[in-house]
Scaffold this motif. Sequence first.
Motif, PDB file in Angstrom:
ATOM      1  N   GLU A   1       0.841  -1.200   0.000  1.00  0.00           N
ATOM      2  CA  GLU A   1       0.000   0.000   0.000  1.00  0.00           C
ATOM      3  C   GLU A   1       0.876   1.250   0.000  1.00  0.00           C
ATOM      4  O   GLU A   1       0.591   2.226  -0.696  1.00  0.00           O
ATOM      5  N   PHE A   2       1.932   1.212   0.786  1.00  0.00           N
ATOM      6  CA  PHE A   2       2.833   2.368   0.905  1.00  0.00           C
ATOM      7  C   PHE A   2       3.452   2.720  -0.451  1.00  0.00           C
ATOM      8  O   PHE A   2       3.528   3.888  -0.835  1.00  0.00           O
ATOM      9  N   THR A   3       3.878   1.689  -1.171  1.00  0.00           N
ATOM     10  CA  THR A   3       4.540   1.962  -2.453  1.00  0.00           C
ATOM     11  C   THR A   3       3.539   2.222  -3.578  1.00  0.00           C
ATOM     12  O   THR A   3       3.923   2.625  -4.671  1.00  0.00           O
ATOM     13  N   GLY A   4       2.283   1.969  -3.307  1.00  0.00           N
ATOM     14  CA  GLY A   4       1.278   2.199  -4.346  1.00  0.00           C
ATOM     15  C   GLY A   4       1.039   1.004  -5.242  1.00  0.00           C
ATOM     16  O   GLY A   4       0.278   1.091  -6.207  1.00  0.00           O
ATOM     17  N   LYS A   5       1.679  -0.126  -4.907  1.00  0.00           N
ATOM     18  CA  LYS A   5       1.439  -1.333  -5.705  1.00  0.00           C
ATOM     19  C   LYS A   5      -0.039  -1.725  -5.615  1.00  0.00           C
ATOM     20  O   LYS A   5      -0.635  -2.169  -6.585  1.00  0.00           O
ATOM     21  N   VAL A   6      -0.602  -1.588  -4.418  1.00  0.00           N
ATOM     22  CA  VAL A   6      -2.055  -1.753  -4.267  1.00  0.00           C
ATOM     23  C   VAL A   6      -2.587  -0.508  -3.562  1.00  0.00           C
ATOM     24  O   VAL A   6      -1.851   0.183  -2.846  1.00  0.00           O
ATOM     25  N   ILE A   7      -3.852  -0.220  -3.761  1.00  0.00           N
ATOM     26  CA  ILE A   7      -4.439   0.954  -3.113  1.00  0.00           C
ATOM     27  C   ILE A   7      -4.998   0.583  -1.743  1.00  0.00           C
ATOM     28  O   ILE A   7      -4.988   1.376  -0.818  1.00  0.00           O
ATOM     29  N   ALA A   8      -5.473  -0.632  -1.642  1.00  0.00           N
ATOM     30  CA  ALA A   8      -6.037  -1.100  -0.367  1.00  0.00           C
ATOM     31  C   ALA A   8      -5.774  -2.592  -0.263  1.00  0.00           C
ATOM     32  O   ALA A   8      -5.531  -3.252  -1.276  1.00  0.00           O
ATOM     33  N   PRO A   9      -5.812  -3.129   0.957  1.00  0.00           N
ATOM     34  CA  PRO A   9      -5.670  -4.587   1.066  1.00  0.00           C
ATOM     35  C   PRO A   9      -6.778  -5.279   0.280  1.00  0.00           C
ATOM     36  O   PRO A   9      -7.863  -4.717   0.114  1.00  0.00           O
ATOM     37  N   PRO A  10      -6.510  -6.499  -0.196  1.00  0.00           N
ATOM     38  CA  PRO A  10      -7.507  -7.207  -1.000  1.00  0.00           C
ATOM     39  C   PRO A  10      -8.848  -7.303  -0.269  1.00  0.00           C
ATOM     40  O   PRO A  10      -8.887  -7.548   0.925  1.00  0.00           O
TER      41      PRO A  10
ATOM     42  N   THR B   1     -11.440   2.629  -0.878  1.00  0.00           N
ATOM     43  CA  THR B   1     -10.164   2.775  -1.582  1.00  0.00           C
ATOM     44  C   THR B   1      -9.902   4.254  -1.874  1.00  0.00           C
ATOM     45  O   THR B   1     -10.455   5.128  -1.225  1.00  0.00           O
ATOM     46  N   ALA B   2      -9.045   4.522  -2.850  1.00  0.00           N
ATOM     47  CA  ALA B   2      -8.689   5.895  -3.192  1.00  0.00           C
ATOM     48  C   ALA B   2      -8.437   5.965  -4.688  1.00  0.00           C
ATOM     49  O   ALA B   2      -8.331   4.937  -5.368  1.00  0.00           O
ATOM     50  N   GLN B   3      -8.327   7.181  -5.176  1.00  0.00           N
ATOM     51  CA  GLN B   3      -8.038   7.363  -6.596  1.00  0.00           C
ATOM     52  C   GLN B   3      -6.603   6.985  -6.935  1.00  0.00           C
ATOM     53  O   GLN B   3      -6.303   6.582  -8.048  1.00  0.00           O
ATOM     54  N   ARG B   4      -5.727   7.186  -5.943  1.00  0.00           N
ATOM     55  CA  ARG B   4      -4.304   6.991  -6.233  1.00  0.00           C
ATOM     56  C   ARG B   4      -3.671   6.053  -5.205  1.00  0.00           C
ATOM     57  O   ARG B   4      -4.120   5.979  -4.066  1.00  0.00           O
ATOM     58  N   GLY B   5      -2.623   5.377  -5.619  1.00  0.00           N
ATOM     59  CA  GLY B   5      -1.828   4.587  -4.694  1.00  0.00           C
ATOM     60  C   GLY B   5      -0.523   5.307  -4.402  1.00  0.00           C
ATOM     61  O   GLY B   5       0.003   6.007  -5.273  1.00  0.00           O
ATOM     62  N   GLY B   6       0.012   5.143  -3.205  1.00  0.00           N
ATOM     63  CA  GLY B   6       1.259   5.800  -2.833  1.00  0.00           C
ATOM     64  C   GLY B   6       1.189   6.217  -1.381  1.00  0.00           C
ATOM     65  O   GLY B   6       0.451   5.616  -0.601  1.00  0.00           O
ATOM     66  N   HIS B   7       1.974   7.254  -1.026  1.00  0.00           N
ATOM     67  CA  HIS B   7       1.940   7.707   0.373  1.00  0.00           C
ATOM     68  C   HIS B   7       2.139   9.215   0.477  1.00  0.00           C
ATOM     69  O   HIS B   7       2.492   9.879  -0.510  1.00  0.00           O
TER      70      HIS B   7
ATOM     71  N   SER C   1      -6.875   9.525   6.870  1.00  0.00           N
ATOM     72  CA  SER C   1      -5.910   8.600   6.281  1.00  0.00           C
ATOM     73  C   SER C   1      -5.978   8.539   4.747  1.00  0.00           C
ATOM     74  O   SER C   1      -6.361   9.512   4.104  1.00  0.00           O
ATOM     75  N   TRP C   2      -5.587   7.402   4.189  1.00  0.00           N
ATOM     76  CA  TRP C   2      -5.394   7.363   2.739  1.00  0.00           C
ATOM     77  C   TRP C   2      -6.686   7.497   1.945  1.00  0.00           C
ATOM     78  O   TRP C   2      -6.687   8.001   0.825  1.00  0.00           O
ATOM     79  N   THR C   3      -7.811   7.056   2.521  1.00  0.00           N
ATOM     80  CA  THR C   3      -9.067   7.207   1.764  1.00  0.00           C
ATOM     81  C   THR C   3      -9.421   8.678   1.603  1.00  0.00           C
ATOM     82  O   THR C   3     -10.166   9.043   0.702  1.00  0.00           O
ATOM     83  N   GLU C   4      -8.897   9.526   2.484  1.00  0.00           N
ATOM     84  CA  GLU C   4      -9.103  10.967   2.303  1.00  0.00           C
ATOM     85  C   GLU C   4      -7.969  11.553   1.467  1.00  0.00           C
ATOM     86  O   GLU C   4      -8.196  12.124   0.404  1.00  0.00           O
ATOM     87  N   TYR C   5      -6.736  11.359   1.939  1.00  0.00           N
ATOM     88  CA  TYR C   5      -5.597  12.007   1.281  1.00  0.00           C
ATOM     89  C   TYR C   5      -5.432  11.531  -0.159  1.00  0.00           C
ATOM     90  O   TYR C   5      -5.182  12.325  -1.068  1.00  0.00           O
ATOM     91  N   GLY C   6      -5.599  10.230  -0.350  1.00  0.00           N
ATOM     92  CA  GLY C   6      -5.389   9.665  -1.688  1.00  0.00           C
ATOM     93  C   GLY C   6      -6.406  10.134  -2.711  1.00  0.00           C
ATOM     94  O   GLY C   6      -6.203   9.999  -3.915  1.00  0.00           O
ATOM     95  N   ASN C   7      -7.498  10.677  -2.237  1.00  0.00           N
ATOM     96  CA  ASN C   7      -8.544  11.162  -3.137  1.00  0.00           C
ATOM     97  C   ASN C   7      -8.528  12.678  -3.313  1.00  0.00           C
ATOM     98  O   ASN C   7      -9.282  13.216  -4.122  1.00  0.00           O
ATOM     99  N   LEU C   8      -7.699  13.339  -2.520  1.00  0.00           N
ATOM    100  CA  LEU C   8      -7.796  14.796  -2.426  1.00  0.00           C
ATOM    101  C   LEU C   8      -7.193  15.498  -3.646  1.00  0.00           C
ATOM    102  O   LEU C   8      -6.066  15.204  -4.049  1.00  0.00           O
TER     103      LEU C   8
END
Lengths: 340, 289
Positions: free
Chosen positions: B174-183, B188-194, B267-274
Motif C-alpha cells: 500500500e505504501f509503495t502504491g502497488k495496491v491501493i487497499a488490502p484485498p 479505496t482511493a483514486q491513487r496509490g502511494g503515500h 488517512s489514505w481514503t481521504e488524502y489519496g482522493n484529495l
Amino acid sequence: MPPSPSDHETSHTSTPEQISSTDQRVYQDIFEMLPGVDNPTPLVRINQLNPCETFTLYAKLEWMNPFGSIKDRAAAQMIKALEANQELSATRGIVEPTSGNTGLSLAALASVKGYPMRAVLPNKVPLTKKLLLRLAGAELQVINDELCPAPGLGDGSINMAKTYAKAQSTRYVMPNQYENQNNVEAHIETTGPEIWNQTSGQVTHVFVSLGTCGTVTGLAKFLKSQNPEVRVIAVQPSEGHDVPGLRNISQLEVSKLYDADLIDELLEIDFRLAYQNSMELFRKEGLRAGPSSGLIFEGARQAMKSGAEGVGVMIFCDDIFKYTDSYARHFPELLDGTEP
Amino acid sequence: MADYADPNVLVTTDWALENLETEGVRFVEIDVDNNAFDAGHIPGSVGINWATELNDPVNRDIVSREQLESLLSRHGIQNDDTLILYGDNNNWFAAFGFWILKLYGHEHVKLMNGGRVKWLNEDDKPLTTDQKTFPTAHYSAQEMDTTERALVLEVMQLSANRTANLVDVRSPDEFTGKVIAPPGMTETAQRGGHIPGAANVPWSTAVNQDGTFKSLDELKQIYLETAGVDPSKPTVAYCRIGERSSHTWFVLKYLIGLANVKNYDGSWTEYGNLIGAPIEKPTATTASV
C-alpha cells in the motif's frame, strides 16, 4: 465389508449385496468406495513427459476418490474418530477451516450421515469450490484473510472456526485438520500401504506437496517403516503463490503435523509452473491434474535430473476442474475463442 | 508490560479472566469482522460495530458526542467504568475505539493485550454466544478533544514543511502504491502511494506472534532507531481509514511515551482522493494509479 471373490464362487443365488465387489467396482454405499489397500486409487505411469529413462514415475490419481480429492482420506478418518467418541449427532455438527477440498469431503460425508457442517474459508478460495461446498450441503462462512499481513495473526478462517467450536461447543466440533493426528493416520493406514502394494515394495521416491502436512507425514512414516531408504521429496510453492490448499514454509506454522525430520528434500518451485505443468500433464499424458499436481511434477522433474534411478510416485491431490478460472487468469489466451 | 511508559493502559488475558465479574469493569469487543462477536465472545462483553456505531456515515466522520453517549448508555456503560477493549486483528478496531473514547474524555479505558486471538487460543479462556444485557445508563461524554486527532490540512502542512514524523502504518504494498487497499476492502482511493515524507512502519511490526505488543526496547528500536521517528517532533500516524493507525498511535503514545502523537483518521481514503494533494509513489514518476 464387501464379500471376497471366493464368496461369489460358492454362491448360487445372487443378491444385490453379494454382487458387491471392489474388484468389479460395485459398492453398496459411498463409504465403501473410500480408498484403502483393497480399493486403491490408481497409479498411472508418466510416459511422454518423463525425462529420465532409468526412472519410472507414477502419478497417484487422488481425484478418483469419491469426492474428488486426497482429502477424502483424512475427512473419513477424522469423522470416524469423532463418531467413535460420540461427538457427532444430528444437532452437533462439524465446523472446519478449509480451502475447499477437506471441506468438500467433510461436507459430503457429513451430509450423507446426517451431521450439519459449517465450512469457514478464506475469501480467495475460487467460487467454484465455494459453490461445491454449498451443493454438498455445507453452510459457508467466508473470511477475508488478507487484510494486511501480520505475523502471528494466524488465518482468520482458523480462528473463526475455533471460535465456533469453543463458544458453541454444543452445536459444533472442530476436527482441525491442521492438528488432528487422524489426518496423519489416514495416510499411514491407506495411502502408504496402497503405494507399497501397488509398486510391490519397489517405490524409492515419493513426491508430495505441503498443506496440512498430514499426507507427507503419514506417507513418510509408513514408507520409511517399510524401507528407510525411501526418499520423501516435498515441494512448496514460491512466496506470493495462488495455489489453493498449499502452504509455503513461511505459512506452515499453523500446521502441527509438519515434521521436517521426515522430509529428505524440500524444493521451492515457482508457483507459476504449477499451472503450466498441469496443463502439460493434461495435454501430453491425459491427466487432468490440478495446479498442486503441476507443482509436484516439477519437483519430480528436478529430482530426476542427472540420471536418477528408481520408482517414484507423485501424489496428485485433485483435478483441474475446480480451478479453470485460475488457469484463465494465468493464461488469458485460454479465453480466446470462448465467445461466438 | 511494566516497562511501558504507561503500563496501566493494558491488561493481560489472565487479568481479564479474573475480572469478568468485577464491578465497574466492562468488556467491549470491536472487530474488523463484525460477525465475530456473534460467533463467540468473552462472557459479559458487549459488541460494538465499528462501521455503524463508531462512524457517522452521513457526515463521514467519527461518531459524534451525542451518538457516543447514546451508544454507551444503551450498553449500560457508566462514566466511571473501566472499559477493557479487545478485538480481532490484534486489536485494530479496539485501538480505534480506545482512541475515540480518549477523544471524548473517558478516563479508564484499556486494551486487552493480544486481543481476541490470544484469548481464543488459551484453553482456560471461555467464549459464549450469550448476550448479556445491562440496564440503560446515562453516559455523559466530554466535548471532543482534538489534540490527538490530525486533520488533513494540518497533515498537508506538516508534510510540506517536514516538521513532523509521518508514520504510514499500512503494508509495504500500500505504501509503495502497488495496491491501493488490502484485498477485499471496499474503501479505496483514486491513487496509490503515500504522503510525502512519510516513513513506512507497518502496524504489525509492533506485535509478537501471540498478538501481544513487543517489549519497550523492541518498540524503541523499531520506531525510534530503525524508522527514525524523532521524539522531539510531533508525530502523526495514518493508514487507510484510521484503525491500524490507532494501533500505532497507541504504541507511540502509551507504550513508548512520545509526548505529541496524533492519529490521522482521514488517512489514505481521504488524502489519496484529495485534489491538489501531492503524493509520493516510488514505482511511478507521475502521481497516478
